[in-house]
Design a protein around this motif. Sequence first.
Motif, PDB file in Angstrom:
ATOM      1  N   SER A  26       0.819  -1.206   0.000  1.00 44.89           N
ATOM      2  CA  SER A  26       0.000   0.000   0.000  1.00 44.89           C
ATOM      3  C   SER A  26       0.854   1.257   0.000  1.00 44.89           C
ATOM      4  O   SER A  26       0.604   2.192  -0.767  1.00 44.89           O
ATOM      5  CB  SER A  26      -0.917  -0.005   1.219  1.00 44.89           C
ATOM      6  N   VAL A  27       1.864   1.281   0.841  1.00 38.66           N
ATOM      7  CA  VAL A  27       2.733   2.458   0.916  1.00 38.66           C
ATOM      8  C   VAL A  27       3.519   2.625  -0.389  1.00 38.66           C
ATOM      9  O   VAL A  27       3.549   3.717  -0.975  1.00 38.66           O
ATOM     10  CB  VAL A  27       3.684   2.361   2.131  1.00 38.66           C
ATOM     11  N   CYS A  28       4.140   1.551  -0.853  1.00 35.64           N
ATOM     12  CA  CYS A  28       4.915   1.639  -2.099  1.00 35.64           C
ATOM     13  C   CYS A  28       4.027   1.959  -3.289  1.00 35.64           C
ATOM     14  O   CYS A  28       4.381   2.772  -4.146  1.00 35.64           O
ATOM     15  CB  CYS A  28       5.671   0.337  -2.341  1.00 35.64           C
ATOM     16  N   GLY A  29       2.857   1.330  -3.350  1.00 30.62           N
ATOM     17  CA  GLY A  29       1.942   1.577  -4.455  1.00 30.62           C
ATOM     18  C   GLY A  29       1.423   2.997  -4.481  1.00 30.62           C
ATOM     19  O   GLY A  29       1.186   3.563  -5.553  1.00 30.62           O
ATOM     20  N   SER A  30       1.256   3.600  -3.309  1.00 33.38           N
ATOM     21  CA  SER A  30       0.789   4.990  -3.263  1.00 33.38           C
ATOM     22  C   SER A  30       1.804   5.940  -3.880  1.00 33.38           C
ATOM     23  O   SER A  30       1.430   6.921  -4.525  1.00 33.38           O
ATOM     24  CB  SER A  30       0.508   5.398  -1.816  1.00 33.38           C
ATOM     25  N   PHE A  31       3.074   5.646  -3.691  1.00 31.79           N
ATOM     26  CA  PHE A  31       4.097   6.502  -4.300  1.00 31.79           C
ATOM     27  C   PHE A  31       4.311   6.174  -5.774  1.00 31.79           C
ATOM     28  O   PHE A  31       4.543   7.060  -6.578  1.00 31.79           O
ATOM     29  CB  PHE A  31       5.407   6.385  -3.525  1.00 31.79           C
ATOM     30  N   VAL A  32       4.211   4.897  -6.129  1.00 32.25           N
ATOM     31  CA  VAL A  32       4.402   4.499  -7.530  1.00 32.25           C
ATOM     32  C   VAL A  32       3.278   5.042  -8.404  1.00 32.25           C
ATOM     33  O   VAL A  32       3.521   5.524  -9.508  1.00 32.25           O
ATOM     34  CB  VAL A  32       4.516   2.962  -7.645  1.00 32.25           C
ATOM     35  N   GLN A  33       2.037   4.984  -7.923  1.00 29.09           N
ATOM     36  CA  GLN A  33       0.930   5.466  -8.733  1.00 29.09           C
ATOM     37  C   GLN A  33       1.010   6.968  -8.956  1.00 29.09           C
ATOM     38  O   GLN A  33       0.548   7.463  -9.973  1.00 29.09           O
ATOM     39  CB  GLN A  33      -0.422   5.070  -8.131  1.00 29.09           C
ATOM     40  N   ALA A  34       1.623   7.690  -8.049  1.00 23.18           N
ATOM     41  CA  ALA A  34       1.782   9.133  -8.244  1.00 23.18           C
ATOM     42  C   ALA A  34       3.016   9.459  -9.077  1.00 23.18           C
ATOM     43  O   ALA A  34       3.065  10.496  -9.732  1.00 23.18           O
ATOM     44  CB  ALA A  34       1.875   9.824  -6.885  1.00 23.18           C
ATOM     45  N   LEU A  35       4.004   8.577  -9.069  1.00 25.75           N
ATOM     46  CA  LEU A  35       5.245   8.836  -9.784  1.00 25.75           C
ATOM     47  C   LEU A  35       5.081   8.679 -11.294  1.00 25.75           C
ATOM     48  O   LEU A  35       5.549   9.512 -12.067  1.00 25.75           O
ATOM     49  CB  LEU A  35       6.334   7.894  -9.272  1.00 25.75           C
ATOM     50  N   TRP A  36       4.432   7.613 -11.723  1.00 23.42           N
ATOM     51  CA  TRP A  36       4.208   7.343 -13.149  1.00 23.42           C
ATOM     52  C   TRP A  36       2.708   7.238 -13.374  1.00 23.42           C
ATOM     53  O   TRP A  36       2.157   6.140 -13.392  1.00 23.42           O
ATOM     54  CB  TRP A  36       4.885   6.043 -13.569  1.00 23.42           C
ATOM     55  N   PRO A  37       2.007   8.363 -13.563  1.00 21.94           N
ATOM     56  CA  PRO A  37       0.537   8.362 -13.534  1.00 21.94           C
ATOM     57  C   PRO A  37      -0.189   7.288 -14.355  1.00 21.94           C
ATOM     58  O   PRO A  37      -0.958   6.547 -13.773  1.00 21.94           O
ATOM     59  CB  PRO A  37       0.158   9.764 -13.999  1.00 21.94           C
ATOM     60  N   PRO A  38      -0.015   7.116 -15.630  1.00 24.26           N
ATOM     61  CA  PRO A  38      -0.870   6.101 -16.249  1.00 24.26           C
ATOM     62  C   PRO A  38      -0.413   4.668 -15.956  1.00 24.26           C
ATOM     63  O   PRO A  38      -1.212   3.794 -15.666  1.00 24.26           O
ATOM     64  CB  PRO A  38      -0.802   6.407 -17.741  1.00 24.26           C
ATOM     65  N   VAL A  39       0.892   4.429 -15.983  1.00 25.34           N
ATOM     66  CA  VAL A  39       1.406   3.069 -15.825  1.00 25.34           C
ATOM     67  C   VAL A  39       1.578   2.712 -14.355  1.00 25.34           C
ATOM     68  O   VAL A  39       1.444   1.549 -13.973  1.00 25.34           O
ATOM     69  CB  VAL A  39       2.744   2.933 -16.580  1.00 25.34           C
ATOM     70  N   GLY A  40       1.837   3.690 -13.522  1.00 24.55           N
ATOM     71  CA  GLY A  40       2.067   3.437 -12.105  1.00 24.55           C
ATOM     72  C   GLY A  40       0.870   2.829 -11.403  1.00 24.55           C
ATOM     73  O   GLY A  40       1.023   1.970 -10.530  1.00 24.55           O
ATOM     74  N   VAL A  41      -0.328   3.252 -11.784  1.00 22.48           N
ATOM     75  CA  VAL A  41      -1.529   2.692 -11.168  1.00 22.48           C
ATOM     76  C   VAL A  41      -1.653   1.212 -11.519  1.00 22.48           C
ATOM     77  O   VAL A  41      -1.946   0.383 -10.654  1.00 22.48           O
ATOM     78  CB  VAL A  41      -2.789   3.467 -11.628  1.00 22.48           C
ATOM     79  N   LEU A  42      -1.413   0.886 -12.767  1.00 25.30           N
ATOM     80  CA  LEU A  42      -1.505  -0.515 -13.181  1.00 25.30           C
ATOM     81  C   LEU A  42      -0.443  -1.375 -12.501  1.00 25.30           C
ATOM     82  O   LEU A  42      -0.710  -2.504 -12.085  1.00 25.30           O
ATOM     83  CB  LEU A  42      -1.384  -0.621 -14.700  1.00 25.30           C
ATOM     84  N   LEU A  43       0.752  -0.843 -12.374  1.00 22.50           N
ATOM     85  CA  LEU A  43       1.828  -1.567 -11.700  1.00 22.50           C
ATOM     86  C   LEU A  43       1.502  -1.778 -10.221  1.00 22.50           C
ATOM     87  O   LEU A  43       1.679  -2.875  -9.673  1.00 22.50           O
ATOM     88  CB  LEU A  43       3.142  -0.802 -11.866  1.00 22.50           C
ATOM     89  N   ALA A  44       1.001  -0.736  -9.570  1.00 22.27           N
ATOM     90  CA  ALA A  44       0.638  -0.843  -8.162  1.00 22.27           C
ATOM     91  C   ALA A  44      -0.526  -1.808  -7.962  1.00 22.27           C
ATOM     92  O   ALA A  44      -0.540  -2.596  -7.003  1.00 22.27           O
ATOM     93  CB  ALA A  44       0.284   0.535  -7.614  1.00 22.27           C
ATOM     94  N   LEU A  45      -1.495  -1.790  -8.872  1.00 26.63           N
ATOM     95  CA  LEU A  45      -2.626  -2.706  -8.760  1.00 26.63           C
ATOM     96  C   LEU A  45      -2.209  -4.149  -9.020  1.00 26.63           C
ATOM     97  O   LEU A  45      -2.742  -5.076  -8.402  1.00 26.63           O
ATOM     98  CB  LEU A  45      -3.740  -2.289  -9.712  1.00 26.63           C
ATOM     99  N   ALA A  46      -1.260  -4.352  -9.915  1.00 31.38           N
ATOM    100  CA  ALA A  46      -0.757  -5.707 -10.165  1.00 31.38           C
ATOM    101  C   ALA A  46      -0.064  -6.253  -8.918  1.00 31.38           C
ATOM    102  O   ALA A  46      -0.255  -7.423  -8.551  1.00 31.38           O
ATOM    103  CB  ALA A  46       0.193  -5.704 -11.354  1.00 31.38           C
ATOM    104  N   ALA A  47       0.724  -5.430  -8.253  1.00 34.81           N
ATOM    105  CA  ALA A  47       1.385  -5.866  -7.018  1.00 34.81           C
ATOM    106  C   ALA A  47       0.366  -6.128  -5.912  1.00 34.81           C
ATOM    107  O   ALA A  47       0.506  -7.085  -5.138  1.00 34.81           O
ATOM    108  CB  ALA A  47       2.393  -4.818  -6.570  1.00 34.81           C
TER     109      ALA A  47
END
Length: 128
Positions: A26-47
């Motif tokens: 959750s913590v890592c995904g919150s930063f990843v989704q903000a760092l790379w907006p379109p792809v970061g959300v998908l990456l965070a959701l996959a994790a």
Amino acid sequence: MAEPQPPRAARIAAYALFFLLGVAVSVCGSFVQALWPPVGVLLALAATAATFYAGLRVTGTRLGAGAPAAGWFLAMLLLMVPRPEGDNVLWSNATSLAWLFAGSVLGVICATLPTRTSWFPGVPGPPR
């Protein structure tokens, strides 16, 4: 008929480990989704989906998917609160809301999947 479950002590340790893993995702995904907006959300959701599904399969119980989901929600609640300095980790934009909504839907989906079947839904298990 069903596969034997892991020993009780191992399951309790796995629940605690998956709870902490849910917090970390959750913590890592919150930063990843903000760092790379379109792809970061998908990456965070996959994790997130991988963590919830792994908890379900490793422990063989629905609580195995609920433990990382509980850690994920707890961390999300703490990350949504604005700090006194005015800093926010999660903003009210489309990617943050998609991260919050889709992650909670994934938690519910994984917690309601069958517990002791084959690794992939729809694929028959090994012969007994």
